[in-house]
Design a protein around this motif. Structure first.
Motif, PDB file in Angstrom:
ATOM      1  N   THR A  52     -32.686 -45.240 -39.862  1.00  0.00           N
ATOM      2  CA  THR A  52     -31.299 -45.174 -40.336  1.00  0.00           C
ATOM      3  C   THR A  52     -31.090 -45.984 -41.616  1.00  0.00           C
ATOM      4  N   GLY A  53     -32.027 -46.872 -41.935  1.00  0.00           N
ATOM      5  CA  GLY A  53     -31.856 -47.738 -43.086  1.00  0.00           C
ATOM      6  C   GLY A  53     -31.126 -49.030 -42.761  1.00  0.00           C
ATOM      7  N   PHE A  54     -30.709 -49.214 -41.493  1.00  0.00           N
ATOM      8  CA  PHE A  54     -30.010 -50.426 -41.072  1.00  0.00           C
ATOM      9  C   PHE A  54     -30.871 -51.209 -40.097  1.00  0.00           C
ATOM     10  N   THR A  55     -30.609 -52.512 -40.020  1.00  0.00           N
ATOM     11  CA  THR A  55     -31.245 -53.378 -39.030  1.00  0.00           C
ATOM     12  C   THR A  55     -30.183 -53.898 -38.081  1.00  0.00           C
ATOM     13  N   LEU A  56     -30.617 -54.566 -37.038  1.00  0.00           N
ATOM     14  CA  LEU A  56     -29.677 -55.128 -36.073  1.00  0.00           C
ATOM     15  C   LEU A  56     -28.702 -56.091 -36.750  1.00  0.00           C
ATOM     16  N   ASN A  57     -29.197 -56.891 -37.693  1.00  0.00           N
ATOM     17  CA  ASN A  57     -28.325 -57.836 -38.390  1.00  0.00           C
ATOM     18  C   ASN A  57     -27.226 -57.134 -39.171  1.00  0.00           C
ATOM     19  N   ASP A  58     -27.505 -55.913 -39.664  1.00  0.00           N
ATOM     20  CA  ASP A  58     -26.515 -55.178 -40.453  1.00  0.00           C
ATOM     21  C   ASP A  58     -25.305 -54.755 -39.622  1.00  0.00           C
ATOM     22  N   SER A 142     -20.167 -48.069 -40.038  1.00  0.00           N
ATOM     23  CA  SER A 142     -20.292 -46.613 -40.206  1.00  0.00           C
ATOM     24  C   SER A 142     -21.298 -45.999 -39.245  1.00  0.00           C
ATOM     25  N   LEU A 143     -22.365 -46.717 -38.958  1.00  0.00           N
ATOM     26  CA  LEU A 143     -23.389 -46.193 -38.062  1.00  0.00           C
ATOM     27  C   LEU A 143     -22.854 -46.064 -36.643  1.00  0.00           C
ATOM     28  N   ILE A 144     -22.097 -47.062 -36.188  1.00  0.00           N
ATOM     29  CA  ILE A 144     -21.522 -47.026 -34.846  1.00  0.00           C
ATOM     30  C   ILE A 144     -20.448 -45.947 -34.766  1.00  0.00           C
ATOM     31  N   GLN A 146     -20.272 -43.223 -36.477  1.00  0.00           N
ATOM     32  CA  GLN A 146     -20.942 -41.925 -36.470  1.00  0.00           C
ATOM     33  C   GLN A 146     -21.460 -41.593 -35.082  1.00  0.00           C
ATOM     34  N   ALA A 147     -21.999 -42.588 -34.408  1.00  0.00           N
ATOM     35  CA  ALA A 147     -22.528 -42.374 -33.070  1.00  0.00           C
ATOM     36  C   ALA A 147     -21.424 -42.069 -32.071  1.00  0.00           C
ATOM     37  N   ARG A 148     -20.276 -42.727 -32.231  1.00  0.00           N
ATOM     38  CA  ARG A 148     -19.168 -42.511 -31.299  1.00  0.00           C
ATOM     39  C   ARG A 148     -18.566 -41.130 -31.487  1.00  0.00           C
ATOM     40  N   GLU A 149     -18.623 -40.612 -32.715  1.00  0.00           N
ATOM     41  CA  GLU A 149     -18.086 -39.278 -32.982  1.00  0.00           C
ATOM     42  C   GLU A 149     -18.996 -38.179 -32.456  1.00  0.00           C
TER      43      GLU A 149
END
Length: 460
Positions: A52-58, A142-144, A146-149
């Motif tokens: 996804t290009g993100f890490t947990l810290n992001d 935004s990642l969360i 997107q997942a919820r949608e």
């Protein structure tokens, strides 16, 4: 090519399936990277994992970063090479003093994977759990969102990876050679005519991989709770019902599974054969060009997946220039507004073309090398009738007009093609029967879909 090499590597060193192969050497996986699981579009495919290009810290609330404790250990020194050879020949003596004809076909498929010394990086899980205690995810990220949608989205957290430590290479080559020889005599006129001809064609690719490239990783499911707190699913993924796809024993005994599976997808081929003849010819011509580039079919499948997901296709992940050129030409054909392939829907002709490409990408290298040399309308028509015989568990007469293009050398190559996908062609006098291998794997389905798809584009 890279994806097949990493998959082959894990088949040997990780039979339990705990590790996930990386599909492109340009993909970046760092410790605590977030990966998204994409469900397989077709029954014979495995699920894919996308960075996804993100890490947990992001995606954590607060400014306190989690710094994982990572251990580095020796993993393996991996070099693997192999080759497959096949040969078919036909010799005809019409009369000892009149004519003699010899036809010979030889082929070799070679591969070499040299990853060299590999190391394993591991996150210290107890410390990670301790550092994560009381932390919450940013539910407005935004990642969360997107997942919820999108219901059913599954995220994973990278906690282990296998990396190269030196410059390494992957190479593959396929060569085919054909020889035609003949001698005709006429004793009365004292004439003698000899003719010999030969040609050789092949495809080859080599990929250089830089040090510190990730070739495989392990991830744990990130379980997100409504308020933003989270857990890690430390069970093996196959034991979690919400994220399992299929097990290796999903085929019932007998041939019914193949009949039903092909029937479910048969309408896809009607979408392709319903296209204009010029469009079908162009698709087939450029698909063959892609098939002739080692490893390029897998890359084409990835590009088509991007298009079906509504994304703008890009070729940044393609490592070899001839592959990139063949794929770009294919993209130009698919993007032509006059061909009716722009609809981003699995039920569209583009979705049907993706099905065929996906089946080709799952074929073994030696089978694909034979198939690419069989893509003429007459041969594909005969192969289509033959796979229908496999699907229906039926039989055909060897001397029938339907199998006329598959005689002699071509039939021996057909036997090789089918056997590479777990289908045995058995002769019983003038009758041809088919038999599936004892271990029910997706290969027979892949073979049927690939041939039926190519034949649908070759119809006159």
């Amino acid at each position: 090519m890279f994806a097949k090499a990493t998959a082959k590597f894990l088949e040997e060193v990780d039979p339990t399936g705990n590790l996930i192969p990386v599909s492109s050497c340009n993909d970046s996986y760092n410790m605590l990277s977030i990966v998204r699981k994409e469900k397989a579009r077709w029954l014979f495919q495995k699920p894919k994992y996308v960075a996804t290009g993100f890490t947990l810290n992001d995606i954590l609330r607060g400014d306190n970063l989690i710094h994982p404790a990572v251990t580095l250990t020796e993993f393996a020194n991996y070099t693997q090479s192999g080759s497959d050879k096949y040969q078919a020949g036909l010799e005809a003596n019409l009369h000892p003093e009149l004519a003699q004809l010899t036809v010979e076909h030889k082929g070799t498929s070679k591969h070499n994977i040299s990853f060299g010394s590999l190391k394993k990086e591991d996150v210290h899980l107890p410390k990670l759990l301790e550092d994560s205690k009381g932390r919450f995810l940013d539910m407005d990220h935004s990642l969360i969102k997107q997942a919820r949608e999108k219901d059913g989205t599954v995220f994973g957290l990278v906690t282990q990876k296998i990396v190269t430590t030196q410059t390494s290479t992957i190479s593959q080559s396929d060569e085919q050679a054909n020889t035609l020889g003949g001698q005709i005599r006429h004793m009365v006129l004292k004439m003698c005519l000899k003719a010999n001809a030969s040609f050789c064609k092949g495809r080859s690719s080599e990929l250089t991989i830089q040090p510190h490239t990730t070739i495989a990783f392990k991830q744990y499911v990130l379980i997100v709770k409504p308020k933003g707190d989270f857990d890690l699913g430390f069970m093996h993924e196959k034991s979690i019902p919400s994220v399992t796809f299929q097990t290796d024993d999903w085929y019932p005994p007998g041939c019914t599974w193949l009949t039903e599976d092909v029937a479910m997808l048969s309408h896809k081929f009607a979408l392709l054969s319903g296209l204009k003849a010029s469009i079908r010819a162009s698709l087939l011509q450029h698909l063959i060009s892609v098939m002739m580039q080692c490893g390029a079919v897998h890359l084409l499948e990835r590009v088509l997946s991007q298009m079906l997901n509504g994304k703008c296709p890009f070729l940044d992940f393609v490592e070899i220039e001839p592959q990139r050129q063949a794929l770009q030409v294919m993209l130009d054909v698919l993007s032509d507004e006059d061909n009716g392939l722009q609809t981003e829907d699995a039920s569209s002709p583009l979705g049907a073309f993706h099905l065929v490409t996906s089946a080709l990408a799952e074929m073994p290298d030696d089978g694909l090398a034979v198939l690419v040399s069989s893509c003429t309308p007459r041969v594909l028509r005969s192969l289509e009738l033959l796979v229908q015989c496999v699907i229906e568990n039926g039989e055909m007469f060897l001397n029938s007009d339907d199998l006329a293009p598959l005689t002699g050398e071509t039939f021996q190559l057909t036997e090789l093609l089918f056997s590479s996908c777990g289908v045995e062609l058995q002769r019983d006098g003038d009758v041809l029967k088919t038999k599936l291998s004892e271990s029910y794997q997706p290969q027979p389905l892949v073979l049927c879909l690939a041939i039926k798809g190519l034949a649908s584009m070759a119809k006159c």
